[in-house]
Design a protein around this motif. Sequence first.
Motif, PDB file in Angstrom:
ATOM      1  N   GLY A   2      -4.771 -18.313  -0.987  1.00  0.00           N
ATOM      2  CA  GLY A   2      -5.576 -17.450  -1.844  1.00  0.00           C
ATOM      3  C   GLY A   2      -4.834 -16.319  -2.518  1.00  0.00           C
ATOM      4  O   GLY A   2      -5.454 -15.512  -3.221  1.00  0.00           O
ATOM      5  N   GLU A   3      -3.523 -16.230  -2.350  1.00  0.00           N
ATOM      6  CA  GLU A   3      -2.771 -15.084  -2.865  1.00  0.00           C
ATOM      7  C   GLU A   3      -2.234 -15.345  -4.275  1.00  0.00           C
ATOM      8  O   GLU A   3      -1.780 -16.444  -4.580  1.00  0.00           O
ATOM      9  CB  GLU A   3      -1.599 -14.756  -1.938  1.00  0.00           C
ATOM     10  N   ARG A   4      -2.260 -14.286  -5.102  1.00  0.00           N
ATOM     11  CA  ARG A   4      -1.624 -14.322  -6.409  1.00  0.00           C
ATOM     12  C   ARG A   4      -0.331 -13.504  -6.365  1.00  0.00           C
ATOM     13  O   ARG A   4      -0.063 -12.794  -5.402  1.00  0.00           O
ATOM     14  CB  ARG A   4      -2.584 -13.800  -7.472  1.00  0.00           C
ATOM     15  N   ALA A   5       0.430 -13.588  -7.426  1.00  0.00           N
ATOM     16  CA  ALA A   5       1.767 -12.973  -7.442  1.00  0.00           C
ATOM     17  C   ALA A   5       1.727 -11.473  -7.216  1.00  0.00           C
ATOM     18  O   ALA A   5       2.655 -10.894  -6.628  1.00  0.00           O
ATOM     19  CB  ALA A   5       2.463 -13.286  -8.764  1.00  0.00           C
ATOM     20  N   GLY A   6       0.647 -10.810  -7.665  1.00  0.00           N
ATOM     21  CA  GLY A   6       0.571  -9.362  -7.522  1.00  0.00           C
ATOM     22  C   GLY A   6       0.607  -8.874  -6.092  1.00  0.00           C
ATOM     23  O   GLY A   6       0.908  -7.693  -5.842  1.00  0.00           O
ATOM     24  N   VAL A   7       0.301  -9.754  -5.139  1.00  0.00           N
ATOM     25  CA  VAL A   7       0.390  -9.381  -3.723  1.00  0.00           C
ATOM     26  C   VAL A   7       1.813  -8.941  -3.374  1.00  0.00           C
ATOM     27  O   VAL A   7       2.015  -8.110  -2.493  1.00  0.00           O
ATOM     28  CB  VAL A   7      -0.046 -10.568  -2.835  1.00  0.00           C
ATOM     29  N   TYR A   8       2.795  -9.477  -4.111  1.00  0.00           N
ATOM     30  CA  TYR A   8       4.196  -9.232  -3.775  1.00  0.00           C
ATOM     31  C   TYR A   8       4.887  -8.274  -4.745  1.00  0.00           C
ATOM     32  O   TYR A   8       6.111  -8.192  -4.780  1.00  0.00           O
ATOM     33  CB  TYR A   8       4.935 -10.574  -3.711  1.00  0.00           C
ATOM     34  N   ALA A   9       4.089  -7.508  -5.494  1.00  0.00           N
ATOM     35  CA  ALA A   9       4.664  -6.565  -6.457  1.00  0.00           C
ATOM     36  C   ALA A   9       5.481  -5.488  -5.760  1.00  0.00           C
ATOM     37  O   ALA A   9       6.582  -5.135  -6.217  1.00  0.00           O
ATOM     38  CB  ALA A   9       3.552  -5.936  -7.295  1.00  0.00           C
ATOM     39  N   ARG A  10       4.979  -4.950  -4.674  1.00  0.00           N
ATOM     40  CA  ARG A  10       5.714  -3.891  -3.972  1.00  0.00           C
ATOM     41  C   ARG A  10       7.034  -4.423  -3.420  1.00  0.00           C
ATOM     42  O   ARG A  10       8.076  -3.778  -3.563  1.00  0.00           O
ATOM     43  CB  ARG A  10       4.838  -3.325  -2.843  1.00  0.00           C
ATOM     44  N   LEU A  11       7.010  -5.614  -2.841  1.00  0.00           N
ATOM     45  CA  LEU A  11       8.240  -6.232  -2.355  1.00  0.00           C
ATOM     46  C   LEU A  11       9.182  -6.513  -3.522  1.00  0.00           C
ATOM     47  O   LEU A  11      10.390  -6.247  -3.434  1.00  0.00           O
ATOM     48  CB  LEU A  11       7.923  -7.540  -1.627  1.00  0.00           C
TER      49      LEU A  11
END
Length: 259
Positions: A32-41
Amino acid sequence: MTAATERSAVVEWSEPDGVVPRGTLVVLPGRGERAGVYARLGRRVSADGYRVLVLPAPTDDPSQTTERVRAVLADAGSGPHPRVLVGSDTGALFAAGLVAEGLAGVDALVLVGLPGSLPPGPVGWAAELDARTACPVHRDVLDEQVRRGALAEPVPAGWEAAAVPELITVPVLGLHGTADTVASLDAARAWYARLGVAELVSLVGGRHDALNDQSHRTAAATVVLFLERLRAGLPEIAHVELAQARPDPAWAEDHGGFG
């Protein structure tokens, strides 16, 4: 500064201008995850010179994800070696399965919150948020970047069977929260123990999204240290020498924390 760009369904965080790229991370999100989940990383790791490419979650279309991973690894312009496949939740299991089945061009794996054969996860958005993270900033991100209810969906059939540890010959870094109620830490320990070259880092009090939980700075730093050792071909670069034991939590509280 680093900024995200999007090309062919791949969201990319590039190294800052003037910085020679040191390696490439190809990230496979979880359920269910989109790319924005990993913006901070992406912002943090790219600032250290490592290019970060986030693909769509493999649960959306496994065959298409496999094709995209192969295309990125075959594209010299995607970024330099070492090229590291990073997966979280089912993305971790999918990444491990790809390498176990002989995917070429991967120099190492980073696996986060590796799931096994557990019952369906939490029901209801509040319970799902609690299972994913305790970080209030990241909870706000998840409100926009996650399909609600996805964590309650079962691991796709065959993915666990494909991820045979004994068939993975590249170095592996595992990150797993000690308070993960979605993926068993004990089961993860048993899986990592079957690998050849691997280390498992447990994040104290961490929940399922170990890259983005309250210890996200420590998680990112752990990944960067792993990348630096991978580049140098060394088992360690900084060796911790202690003349006395670390202070316990009670001492830290009495003295205003650890700084």
